[in-house]
Design an enzyme around this catalytic site. Structure first.
Site, PDB file in Angstrom:
ATOM      1  N   GLY A  93     -17.706 -56.229   2.763  1.00 42.47           N
ATOM      2  CA  GLY A  93     -18.350 -55.831   1.521  1.00 42.47           C
ATOM      3  C   GLY A  93     -19.793 -55.394   1.752  1.00 42.47           C
ATOM      4  O   GLY A  93     -20.237 -55.183   2.891  1.00 42.47           O
ATOM      5  N   SER A 126     -16.735 -55.406  -3.467  1.00 40.20           N
ATOM      6  CA  SER A 126     -17.884 -54.507  -3.534  1.00 40.20           C
ATOM      7  C   SER A 126     -17.450 -53.086  -3.884  1.00 40.20           C
ATOM      8  O   SER A 126     -18.081 -52.402  -4.695  1.00 40.20           O
ATOM      9  CB  SER A 126     -18.632 -54.503  -2.198  1.00 40.20           C
ATOM     10  OG  SER A 126     -19.252 -55.736  -1.938  1.00 40.20           O
ATOM     11  N   ALA A 161     -16.761 -52.641  -7.539  1.00 36.29           N
ATOM     12  CA  ALA A 161     -17.825 -52.958  -8.489  1.00 36.29           C
ATOM     13  C   ALA A 161     -18.158 -51.770  -9.373  1.00 36.29           C
ATOM     14  O   ALA A 161     -18.492 -50.696  -8.890  1.00 36.29           O
ATOM     15  CB  ALA A 161     -19.068 -53.436  -7.739  1.00 36.29           C
ATOM     16  N   GLN A 162     -18.083 -51.975 -10.683  1.00 36.12           N
ATOM     17  CA  GLN A 162     -18.295 -50.893 -11.641  1.00 36.12           C
ATOM     18  C   GLN A 162     -19.701 -50.895 -12.227  1.00 36.12           C
ATOM     19  O   GLN A 162     -20.344 -49.858 -12.350  1.00 36.12           O
ATOM     20  CB  GLN A 162     -17.283 -51.014 -12.794  1.00 36.12           C
ATOM     21  CG  GLN A 162     -15.839 -50.849 -12.389  1.00 36.12           C
ATOM     22  CD  GLN A 162     -14.882 -51.062 -13.565  1.00 36.12           C
ATOM     23  OE1 GLN A 162     -15.311 -51.301 -14.689  1.00 36.12           O
ATOM     24  NE2 GLN A 162     -13.587 -51.002 -13.296  1.00 36.12           N
ATOM     25  N   ARG A 220     -21.703 -64.225 -19.994  1.00 32.41           N
ATOM     26  CA  ARG A 220     -20.267 -64.046 -19.799  1.00 32.41           C
ATOM     27  C   ARG A 220     -19.449 -65.296 -20.108  1.00 32.41           C
ATOM     28  O   ARG A 220     -18.342 -65.213 -20.646  1.00 32.41           O
ATOM     29  CB  ARG A 220     -19.991 -63.600 -18.358  1.00 32.41           C
ATOM     30  CG  ARG A 220     -20.284 -62.138 -18.132  1.00 32.41           C
ATOM     31  CD  ARG A 220     -20.043 -61.739 -16.694  1.00 32.41           C
ATOM     32  NE  ARG A 220     -20.349 -60.332 -16.486  1.00 32.41           N
ATOM     33  CZ  ARG A 220     -20.461 -59.766 -15.303  1.00 32.41           C
ATOM     34  NH1 ARG A 220     -20.307 -60.485 -14.199  1.00 32.41           N
ATOM     35  NH2 ARG A 220     -20.733 -58.483 -15.196  1.00 32.41           N
ATOM     36  N   SER A 279     -24.866 -59.543  -8.615  1.00 30.94           N
ATOM     37  CA  SER A 279     -24.074 -59.806  -7.404  1.00 30.94           C
ATOM     38  C   SER A 279     -24.364 -58.791  -6.304  1.00 30.94           C
ATOM     39  O   SER A 279     -24.561 -59.167  -5.132  1.00 30.94           O
ATOM     40  CB  SER A 279     -22.578 -59.805  -7.730  1.00 30.94           C
ATOM     41  OG  SER A 279     -22.185 -58.589  -8.332  1.00 30.94           O
TER      42      SER A 279
END
Length: 530
Positions: free
Chosen positions: A12, A41, A44-45, A274, A371
C-alpha cells in the site's frame, strides 16, 4: 538465499512511500500477497486531509482529529502528523501527482465527516488512492524489487538475539522461500477481510498482526474497529464503498419514506463522526428497514464521482432515481501492532507502519481521510530513521536454513465464510457481553495449545490463512470483551457510556499475556524500545 537491507511486507501507500524515501544505495524488497495494485490504498476514494486552505490551520485539523477519536490519542503524534500534512501534499505534487483543482487552478478541497473545514485533496474525483499508488510505483528506483503473489507466513527470529532477521513466504504453488534483511517492515493493512460486510480489498485479513503476534510482538487496542456508514448494498451483500465525500457534496441519508435519518441525532448530521453515523445506520438495518443515500441534489455526479458511478453501473443500480441503497461495513482498524514514534515494535529489527500499526494518531475512531496522510507520514518518517543508520552497525543475518519440522499435528480451523459471519454478527458495530462471549466460545472450539507456535513450513496457504484469521479474530474479541465501556467505534450496549478509568488504559496483548497498560506507562515503554 536472498539478502536485503530492508524487506517490506505489503504494497500500500505506506510501503511504497517508505521504499521511495529510502536511499537508492539500499537493496529493498517489497513482497506482496497478491498483485502490487491490490490494496486498500488503491481503492481509497475520499482523499488526503491536510490543513492547506487559506482559513485552515494545523490546530484546527488537530482538534477535529482529537474530537473524532474521542480523546484517546497519542497527542504528540497527532500534532506531528497534522503539521506535516502540507509538506506531504507539496511533495506529491513535485513528484507529479495531479490533484483536482477548481476553476482558478487552486487545489479543490472537499469536506468529509467530522471536519470543521474543507481540507480534503483528491485526484480524479474519487480515485485518489489509485493516482497516488500509480505515481509511487512509477517513482521506484532500480534498487527496489517487487515480488508478487507471495504469502508471508512467518517472521524469522534469530535464535540467540531474538531479533527479526527475515521472512518465510510461499509462492502460488506452495513452495517455501526465505528472504533475509537488516530491517523487516510490516505494512499489510487492516482486518476488513474478517467481516462479511467490508470496504476492504479481499486480501486484507490481518496477516501482519498475526505474523507479529506469533513472533512475540505486542498488539494493542484491537477492539477499536471503524465501520463505514455507506457501502453499496445489493441483495443482502455489500459491493463497495460510497465515499464520505458524497455526503460532503450534500448527499443525505434517508429511510424508505425519504425522511432524514441523521437530523436531530448530531449537530453535524450526515457529516457526524463515522462511528455515530454507522451506529444509526446499523440500528435501522438490523430491524429490517431500508436505508438510502439521497444524491439527487448533486449535479454532475458522474463527473465528480466516476469510480462510484462505475460501481453502481456494474451492480445494476441506476443513478437516475437519486437514491443509492447503502449499509455499514468494516472499514478501518485503529488498533494494531504496538509501535513507537518511529514504527519500531517490541521485537528488535521488526517495524510496522500504516493501518497494521497502532500509532495512536486515530484514537478510538479515525477522522475521515487521515489514513492516507498517516501512511505517507510514517513511510517518510521510518525511511528517514533507517537512512540515518550506519550500515556497519546493522545486524548481520544468520546464513543458514532455519526451516523447522515437527510431527504432523491435525488442527481444526473455521471456514472463512463462517468466521466472517460470526464476526459481523457478534463483534460488529453493536456489541454485548453475551454475544461476545458466544463468539469467544465459538473461536475457542478451534483453539489448541499448539496453535500459537505451530510450525507452518509444511502447511498450505489456505490452512495458514484460516489460522491467521482465527488468531486475529480472537485478539479482537478479547479486547472487545475486556473494554467495559463505549468509546468511539467500540459500542457496548451493556456499557453505553464512556468510562474515565478506561480513558487511561490500552489493552495490550501478546503471547505472554494481557496487560491493561496506562497511557503514561506506554510512553515509558516507547522510550525503552527506542
Amino acid at each position: 538465499m536472498s539478502l536485503y537491507n530492508c524487506i517490506i511486507v505489503g504494497n500500500g501507500i505506506s510501503a511504497l512511500q517508505l521504499a521511495n524515501e529510502m536511499k537508492n544505495d539500499s537493496r529493498i524488497l517489497i513482497i506482496t500477497k497478491s498483485m502490487k495494485r491490490s490494496s486498500n490504498s488503491y481503492r481509497a476514494q475520499g482523499g488526503i486531509s491536510a490543513a492547506i486552505g487559506s482559513e485552515d490551520t494545523s490546530v484546527s485539523h488537530y482538534t477535529d482529529t482529537i474530537v473524532a477519536g474521542c480523546h484517546f490519542h497519542n497527542e504528540a503524534e497527532v500534532q506531528e502528523l497534522v503539521e506535516n500534512g502540507s509538506s506531504l501534499i507539496q511533495s506529491l505534487i513535485r513528484k507529479g501527482v495531479q490533484f483536482d483543482t477548481d476553476s482558478i487552478g487552486q487545489l479543490s478541497l472537499g469536506l468529509e465527516g467530522a471536519h470543521s473545514l474543507n481540507r480534503i485533496v483528491h485526484c480524479g474525483g474519487d480515485a485518489t488512492g489509485k493516482h497516488v499508488v500509480e505515481n509511487l510505483i512509477a517513482s521506484l528506483e532500480e534498487n527496489v524489487e517487487i515480488i508478487e503473489n507471495r504469502f508471508v507466513y512467518e517472521l524469522i527470529i534469530h535464535p540467540l538475539t531474538k531479533s527479526c532477521i527475515g521472512v518465510k513466504a510461499k509462492d502460488q504453488f506452495g513452495h517455501n522461500e526465505t528472504y533475509y534483511g537488516d530491517h523487516i517492515v510490516l505494512a499489510t493493512g487492516g482486518i476488513g477481510g474478517l467481516y462479511s460486510f467490508t470496504s476492504n480489498d479481499p486480501t486484507v485479513t490481518g496477516d501482519g498482526i498475526a505474523l507479529a503476534y506469533r513472533a512475540g510482538a505486542e498488539v494493542k487496542d484491537m477492539e477499536f474497529i471503524q465501520f463505514h456508514p455507506t457501502l453499496l448494498y445489493i441483495n443482502g451483500k455489500t459491493e463497495g464503498l460510497i465515499s464520505e465525500a458524497v455526503r460532503g457534496e450534500g448527499a443525505k441519508l434517508v429511510n424508505e419514506y425519504g425522511s432524514l435519518i441523521m437530523k436531530g441525532i448530531h449537530p453535524q448530521e450526515d457529516l457526524a463522526p463515522r462511528h455515530i453515523v454507522a451506529k444509526e445506520m446499523f440500528q435501522r438495518r438490523v430491524v429490517g428497514r431500508d436505508v438510502y443515500l439521497d444524491i439527487s441534489m448533486i449535479s454532475r455526479f458522474e463527473h465528480k464521482f466516476p469510480t462510484i458511478t462505475t460501481l453502481c453501473q456494474a451492480n445494476g443500480v441506476s443513478l437516475e432515481n437519486g437514491k443509492l441503497p447503502v449499509a455499514t461495513g468494516c472499514h478501518f482498524l485503529m488498533g494494531g501492532i504496538a509501535v513507537d514514534s518511529i514504527g519500531k515494535t517490541s521485537v528488535e529489527g521488526l517495524y510496522a507502519i500504516g493501518e497494521t500499526a497502532s500509532t495512536g494518531v486515530h484514537g478510538a475512531n479515525r477522522l475521515a481521510s487521515n489514513s492516507l496522510l498517516e501512511a505517507l507520514h510514517y513511510g517518510e518518517k521510518l525511511a528517514a530513521y533507517l537512512n540515518g543508520l550506519s550500515k556497519m552497525n546493522r545486524k548481520q543475518p544468520v546464513h543458514r536454513d532455519l526451516t523447522t519440522r515437527q510431527p504432523s499435528i491435525y488442527v481444526t480451523l473455521p471456514e472463512i465464510d463462517d468466521l466472517r459471519e460470526e464476526m459481523m454478527a457478534k463483534a460488529g458495530i453493536i456489541r454485548t457481553k453475551t454475544e461476545l462471549q458466544q463468539l469467544a466460545n465459538w473461536l475457542d472450539r478451534f483453539e489448541q495449545p499448539c496453535l500459537a507456535d505451530l510450525h507452518l513450513d509444511d502447511r498450505s496457504i489456505a490452512q495458514i490463512q484460516r489460522l491467521f484469521m482465527l488468531q486475529v479474530a480472537k485478539l479482537i474479541t478479547t479486547g472487545a470483551l475486556l473494554r467495559t465501556e463505549s468509546r468511539g467505534a467500540h459500542n457496548r450496549v451493556d456499557y453505553p457510556d464512556e468510562d474515565e478509568q478506561w480513558a487511561k488504559l490500552h489493552i495490550v496483548q501478546s503471547k505472554i499475556g494481557i496487560e491493561m497498560r496506562e497511557r503514561k506507562h506506554e510512553h515509558n515503554q516507547v522510550e525503552i524500545y527506542a
